[in-house]
Scaffold this motif. Structure first.
Motif, mmCIF file in Angstrom:
data_model
loop_
_atom_site.group_PDB
_atom_site.id
_atom_site.type_symbol
_atom_site.label_atom_id
_atom_site.label_comp_id
_atom_site.label_asym_id
_atom_site.label_seq_id
_atom_site.Cartn_x
_atom_site.Cartn_y
_atom_site.Cartn_z
ATOM 1 N N VAL A 107 -5.274 20.591 20.024
ATOM 2 C CA VAL A 107 -5.960 20.054 21.207
ATOM 3 C C VAL A 107 -7.470 20.070 20.971
ATOM 4 C CG1 VAL A 107 -6.382 20.398 23.684
ATOM 5 C CG2 VAL A 107 -4.101 20.803 22.744
ATOM 6 N N VAL A 108 -7.968 21.195 20.448
ATOM 7 C CA VAL A 108 -9.417 21.351 20.219
ATOM 8 C C VAL A 108 -9.897 20.309 19.210
ATOM 9 C CG1 VAL A 108 -11.185 22.913 19.295
ATOM 10 C CG2 VAL A 108 -9.429 23.797 20.838
ATOM 11 N N ALA A 109 -9.134 20.129 18.125
ATOM 12 C CA ALA A 109 -9.539 19.172 17.083
ATOM 13 C C ALA A 109 -9.648 17.768 17.670
ATOM 14 C CB ALA A 109 -8.524 19.187 15.949
ATOM 15 N N SER A 110 -8.623 17.354 18.394
ATOM 16 C CA SER A 110 -8.595 15.990 18.938
ATOM 17 C C SER A 110 -9.721 15.761 19.943
ATOM 18 C CB SER A 110 -7.233 15.746 19.598
ATOM 19 O OG SER A 110 -7.248 14.553 20.314
ATOM 20 N N GLU A 111 -9.863 16.686 20.870
ATOM 21 C CA GLU A 111 -10.851 16.488 21.941
ATOM 22 C C GLU A 111 -12.287 16.646 21.450
ATOM 23 O OE1 GLU A 111 -10.552 15.194 24.965
ATOM 24 O OE2 GLU A 111 -8.511 14.812 24.352
ATOM 25 N N SER A 112 -12.499 17.539 20.447
ATOM 26 C CA SER A 112 -13.855 17.670 19.894
ATOM 27 C C SER A 112 -14.230 16.378 19.183
ATOM 28 C CB SER A 112 -13.926 18.829 18.894
ATOM 29 O OG SER A 112 -13.504 20.018 19.495
ATOM 30 N N ALA A 113 -13.280 15.842 18.414
ATOM 31 C CA ALA A 113 -13.581 14.643 17.618
ATOM 32 C C ALA A 113 -13.855 13.435 18.512
ATOM 33 C CB ALA A 113 -12.417 14.341 16.685
ATOM 34 N N ASN A 114 -13.005 13.215 19.536
ATOM 35 C CA ASN A 114 -13.216 11.991 20.324
ATOM 36 C C ASN A 114 -14.516 12.037 21.124
ATOM 37 O OD1 ASN A 114 -12.493 13.361 22.716
ATOM 38 N ND2 ASN A 114 -10.391 12.616 22.684
ATOM 39 N N ASN A 115 -14.875 13.208 21.616
ATOM 40 C CA ASN A 115 -16.128 13.265 22.377
ATOM 41 C C ASN A 115 -17.361 13.267 21.482
ATOM 42 O OD1 ASN A 115 -14.194 14.020 24.628
ATOM 43 N ND2 ASN A 115 -16.180 13.952 25.671
ATOM 44 N N ALA A 116 -17.223 13.816 20.262
ATOM 45 C CA ALA A 116 -18.358 13.774 19.328
ATOM 46 C C ALA A 116 -18.631 12.326 18.916
ATOM 47 C CB ALA A 116 -18.062 14.619 18.103
ATOM 48 N N GLY A 117 -17.605 11.503 19.007
ATOM 49 C CA GLY A 117 -17.757 10.085 18.661
ATOM 50 C C GLY A 117 -18.708 9.355 19.591
ATOM 51 N N ILE A 118 -18.916 9.901 20.786
ATOM 52 C CA ILE A 118 -19.811 9.233 21.747
ATOM 53 C C ILE A 118 -21.228 9.152 21.172
ATOM 54 C CG2 ILE A 118 -20.914 9.456 24.028
ATOM 55 C CD1 ILE A 118 -18.248 10.661 25.027
ATOM 56 N N GLY A 119 -21.754 10.298 20.766
ATOM 57 C CA GLY A 119 -23.095 10.325 20.174
ATOM 58 C C GLY A 119 -23.120 9.538 18.885
ATOM 59 N N GLY A 120 -22.024 9.661 18.114
ATOM 60 C CA GLY A 120 -21.926 8.943 16.840
ATOM 61 C C GLY A 120 -22.031 7.443 17.041
ATOM 62 N N ALA A 121 -21.279 6.921 18.010
ATOM 63 C CA ALA A 121 -21.281 5.469 18.251
ATOM 64 C C ALA A 121 -22.626 4.990 18.790
ATOM 65 C CB ALA A 121 -20.165 5.107 19.223
ATOM 66 N N ILE A 168 -16.378 15.227 12.005
ATOM 67 C CA ILE A 168 -15.502 14.075 11.710
ATOM 68 C C ILE A 168 -15.710 12.997 12.786
ATOM 69 C CG2 ILE A 168 -13.073 13.302 11.655
ATOM 70 C CD1 ILE A 168 -12.423 16.058 10.362
ATOM 71 N N GLY A 169 -15.693 13.427 14.034
ATOM 72 C CA GLY A 169 -15.865 12.490 15.148
ATOM 73 C C GLY A 169 -17.205 11.792 15.081
ATOM 74 N N LEU A 170 -18.242 12.568 14.761
ATOM 75 C CA LEU A 170 -19.598 12.012 14.667
ATOM 76 C C LEU A 170 -19.674 10.988 13.538
ATOM 77 C CD1 LEU A 170 -22.511 12.528 15.874
ATOM 78 C CD2 LEU A 170 -22.884 13.937 13.861
ATOM 79 N N GLY A 171 -19.156 11.379 12.371
ATOM 80 C CA GLY A 171 -19.204 10.510 11.185
ATOM 81 C C GLY A 171 -18.439 9.221 11.415
ATOM 82 N N ILE A 172 -17.225 9.346 11.956
ATOM 83 C CA ILE A 172 -16.410 8.142 12.187
ATOM 84 C C ILE A 172 -17.031 7.293 13.298
ATOM 85 C CG2 ILE A 172 -14.144 7.336 13.025
ATOM 86 C CD1 ILE A 172 -12.867 9.541 11.369
ATOM 87 N N GLY A 173 -17.601 7.960 14.285
ATOM 88 C CA GLY A 173 -18.232 7.235 15.393
ATOM 89 C C GLY A 173 -19.395 6.378 14.930
ATOM 90 N N ILE A 174 -20.108 6.841 13.894
ATOM 91 C CA ILE A 174 -21.262 6.086 13.391
ATOM 92 C C ILE A 174 -20.815 4.768 12.755
ATOM 93 C CG2 ILE A 174 -23.107 6.094 11.635
ATOM 94 C CD1 ILE A 174 -23.409 9.124 12.203
ATOM 95 N N LEU A 175 -19.653 4.786 12.090
ATOM 96 C CA LEU A 175 -19.187 3.565 11.417
ATOM 97 C C LEU A 175 -18.818 2.505 12.446
ATOM 98 C CD1 LEU A 175 -16.854 5.237 8.779
ATOM 99 C CD2 LEU A 175 -19.156 4.376 8.405
ATOM 100 N N PRO A 176 -19.323 1.284 12.297
ATOM 101 C CA PRO A 176 -18.988 0.252 13.280
ATOM 102 C C PRO A 176 -17.495 -0.066 13.251
ATOM 103 C CG PRO A 176 -20.767 -0.452 11.851
ATOM 104 C CD PRO A 176 -20.206 0.774 11.249
ATOM 105 N N THR A 234 -9.673 6.498 16.304
ATOM 106 C CA THR A 234 -9.280 6.926 14.962
ATOM 107 C C THR A 234 -9.676 8.375 14.717
ATOM 108 O OG1 THR A 234 -9.716 4.677 14.248
ATOM 109 C CG2 THR A 234 -9.459 6.298 12.503
ATOM 110 N N SER A 235 -10.868 8.745 15.184
ATOM 111 C CA SER A 235 -11.398 10.063 14.827
ATOM 112 C C SER A 235 -10.510 11.204 15.314
ATOM 113 C CB SER A 235 -12.817 10.231 15.359
ATOM 114 O OG SER A 235 -12.817 10.217 16.768
ATOM 115 N N ASN A 236 -9.880 11.054 16.497
ATOM 116 C CA ASN A 236 -9.044 12.157 17.004
ATOM 117 C C ASN A 236 -7.845 12.372 16.098
ATOM 118 O OD1 ASN A 236 -6.442 11.128 18.874
ATOM 119 N ND2 ASN A 236 -7.988 9.583 18.548
ATOM 120 N N LEU A 237 -7.292 11.304 15.533
ATOM 121 C CA LEU A 237 -6.129 11.428 14.641
ATOM 122 C C LEU A 237 -6.536 12.044 13.302
ATOM 123 C CD1 LEU A 237 -4.556 7.970 15.471
ATOM 124 C CD2 LEU A 237 -3.492 10.167 15.930
ATOM 125 N N VAL A 238 -7.694 11.602 12.775
ATOM 126 C CA VAL A 238 -8.172 12.140 11.496
ATOM 127 C C VAL A 238 -8.476 13.630 11.656
ATOM 128 C CG1 VAL A 238 -10.007 11.997 9.753
ATOM 129 C CG2 VAL A 238 -9.110 9.904 10.774
#
Lengths: 189, 500
Positions: free
Chosen positions: B298-312, B257-265, B271-275
């Motif tokens: 906690v795991v869901a939120s933190e995994s998503a926000n950090n996965a967004g780094i590579g995504g972005a 989820i974090g990766l996918g949302i991170g890719i979108l400009p 947003t990804s941590n909440l989703v």
């Protein structure tokens, strides 16, 4: 309470309306400025007939003008709706405004202080200017309940140490020459 | 592979490693202190990166980014205030866990899953970005214009509540970018008679002004108060192997989820941590435990926000489109070094591309080590009140802006854009679109004019190119959808107010 909240919202809408008008004026000024761009040079270089250095600004500033107009209309609609819902007396509005008044004093002081710092850098130099800026800025931000001898000592230490701690790496690692003002003849700086 | 290893070993040199350690630690601190952010960390260091070589500069910016995104978890768990928007969902269960005496477990799990989620996203970045760039290599000015225009439209629509304000924000940024010489013919524009503006505004004072000064002014207006926190003891990783196994599915799902949302400009970790949290809660057999101190939250939120780094980083490196505000700053930092990010990035600067991949991996490890070892120190440093920290940050920003071109005018530009930024935030106009408008506006104009030169001043080829037309259609349709949705919501609210 309801009255207060309505007046606060009304103030917010009025602020937004002022902003929209400001933005409208800004884009109008930008469009006016596009007519001052010299086209004789630009057309020759671009090789085009229609498109030159004014095209892109005209498109986007024109769009900005339209959007700010939409924002003005939106705000006017909201103000009309909210003003119609309740009619506070002048005294009530004044009391609400008075309560909110201090909120903009500190930001304004911070802006003035930043401007004074920039002006003072050429005269006093970045180190002395920095000392004074940090002293004054911390004094502005320091909450009333935190004021006391301990806070003042910390403020002085930070104000005196930070400009030097920041200046030295910039000067000796990145080789940036800052205005030194009254320190310009002191060898170590 | 050899080039990658060479870049990796180059990054391990003491100087670059030192910058990365400092950057990660400072990033964590900026992320952890409420009122500061990863974006502010990169902004403050932008003038410093300008004086470094490109590899060191990129490594420093990435370390600040990774540290900043991850640092938010500390205050989210210990004082129930997210240090950054990317850690909002971490407060939902992290803080209740800390109150139950499970703060060590919450911190340990958050740090560990942040770490592996970053590695997961970096692996995805390494696989996806070069492939996407290969596809995009055939892009011409029509397609480039479409991409820049589309990303500005997407960001305008996604930031903030009011789309019109988002669009106005982009236009303000574009206007600031138009000052000085026009692309293609170097015609002088919008200098208002000031000769120093002939070369345009330097990016550093503009970005620092828009980002940093409003923080100080906002604090001056309304103080953020948070209580002193205590660092709990973390034994080992803080959680058991059984708990790790239980979280694997949640981790992969949230990271995707974090990766996918991170890719979108425009939509980032905020947003990804909440989703990811909402999805984890809905997928759980015990959703009622969420909000009470559930590790999965906690795991869901933190995994998503950090996965967004590579995504972005994927659209940034392969297309030149920043995924969020921090990547806009990264883009600005690279542009300042004369690096054009986009489809040709991997072929033009392979060393830098591999170094960025390497820096992402090394900084993930540094983040994991520094957060585990330095937790107590960070908690102590967080005790430094913002009324001391923010003036220091501001002073550094002033000096940094001056150092960009050794010109006092930069300080005035910083102040002016700081005031503009503050006014914009006061009337709820998002700053992200203004920044992207300033950064992408000039390239957008350049591609438009190059395209028009090629077509003899005809706009038709912009629509005739299938790829350009599709990309622009996406942007336009998105804006139309947002507008229609906004009108529908307004009508619904009107109907509800009539019935009540």
């Amino acid at each position: 309470m309801k009255l207060n909240s309505t007046v606060k919202h009304l103030n917010k809408e009025i602020n937004e309306l002022l902003f929209s008008l400001g933005i409208f004026a800004f884009f109008a000024l930008m469009i006016y400025q596009t007519f001052l761009i010299s086209n004789s040079l630009t057309r020759g270089f671009a090789g085009g007939v229609v498109v030159d250095a004014t095209t892109y600004p005209k498109i986007f500033c024109g769009l900005g003008l339209v959007l700010s107009l939409v924002l003005i209309i939106q705000n006017l609609g909201r103000i009309k709706k909210k003003a119609g819902s309740i009619e506070p007396t002048e005294g009530e509005i004044a009391s609400v405004e008075k309560k909110g008044k201090p909120s903009w004093v500190k930001p304004l002081l911070s802006i003035i202080l930043a401007a004074l710092f920039i002006v003072s850098v050429n005269v006093l130099g970045v180190i002395v200017g920095g000392w004074l800026y940090l002293l004054a800025q911390i004094a502005i931000l320091l909450p009333e309940e935190k004021r006391g001898p301990k806070a003042y000592v910390i403020t002085c230490i930070i104000s005196f140490a930070v400009p030097l701690a920041v200046y030295l790496p910039f000067r000796y690692i990145f080789y940036v020459m800052f205005p030194l003002g009254i320190f310009k003849n002191i060898g170590i700086f | 592979m050899q080039e990658f290893l060479a870049a990796f070993f180059n990054l391990c040199s003491p100087a670059i490693m030192g910058w990365m350690i400092v950057g990660t630690a400072v990033g964590i601190l900026f992320g952890a202190v409420p009122g500061m952010s990863a974006g502010l960390a990169v902004t403050v260091f932008l003038p410093i990166t300008y004086g470094l070589d490109i590899i060191t500069a990129a490594a420093l910016m990435i370390s600040l980014y990774i540290g900043g995104i991850s640092g938010g978890l500390i205050s989210a768990i210990l004082i129930n205030i997210p240090g950054t928007p990317s850690s909002v969902a971490t407060t939902f269960d992290g803080s209740p866990m800390a109150k139950k005496g499970e703060g060590g477990k919450a911190l340990g799990a958050a740090v560990f899953f942040s770490f592996i989620a970053t590695l997961f996203s970096v692996a995805s970045l390494i696989c996806i970005a070069p492939t996407l760039a290969k596809l995009a290599i055939k892009f011409g000015p029509y397609e480039y214009f479409a991409i820049t225009a589309c990303s500005m439209l997407l960001v305008a629509g996604l930031f903030g509540k009011n789309m019109i304000k988002g669009l106005i924000s982009v236009l303000i940024g574009i206007s600031a970018g138009m000052v000085g010489m026009a692309p293609v013919d170097a015609a002088i524009r919008f200098t208002f008679g000031i000769d120093a503006f002939r070369t345009g505004f330097h990016a550093i004072p503009v970005l620092v002004g828009l980002f940093a000064l409003p923080e100080v002014l906002a604090y001056a207006r309304k103080r953020i108060v948070f209580e002193q926190m205590q660092a709990p003891k973390v034994k080992g990783l803080g959680f058991s192997f059984t708990e790790f196994k239980e979280q694997i599915v949640n981790f992969f799902r949230s990271s995707l989820i974090g990766l996918g949302i991170g890719i979108l400009p425009g939509i980032g970790a905020g947003t990804s941590n909440l989703v990811a949290y909402a999805v984890a809660k809905n997928s759980s057999k015990t959703p009622e435990k969420f909000g009470q101190g559930e590790l999965s939250g906690v795991v869901a939120s933190e995994s998503a926000n950090n996965a967004g780094i590579g995504g972005a980083m994927i659209p940034l490196l392969s297309l030149g489109i920043p995924g969020d505000t921090v990547t806009v700053m990264l883009l600005a930092g690279l542009l300042l070094q004369g690096i054009q990010v986009g489809p040709r990035f991997f072929t033009s600067y392979p060393d830098l591309a591999y170094s960025i991949f390497g820096a992402l991996i090394i900084c993930s490890f540094l983040m994991f080590i520094i957060e585990n070892l330095g937790m107590r120190l960070f908690v102590k440093l967080l005790g430094v009140p913002l009324h001391f920290l923010l003036p220091v940050v501001m002073f550094v920003c002033f000096l940094g802006s001056y150092s960009a071109t050794n010109n006092m005018l930069n300080m005035w530009v910083l102040l002016i854009f700081g005031i503009v930024g503050y006014i914009l935030t006061r009337v709820e106009v998002p700053l992200g679109p203004a920044i992207i408008g300033f950064v992408l506006g000039p390239s957008s104009e350049l591609y438009l004019r190059r395209g028009l030169q090629m077509s003899g001043d005809s706009f038709w080829p912009f629509i005739q190119s299938p790829l350009a037309a599709t990309i622009m259609a996406v942007g336009v349709l998105f804006i139309i959808w947002k507008a229609v949705n906004g009108i529908r919501m307004l009508n619904l609210a009107k109907k509800e107010s009539h019935t009540t």
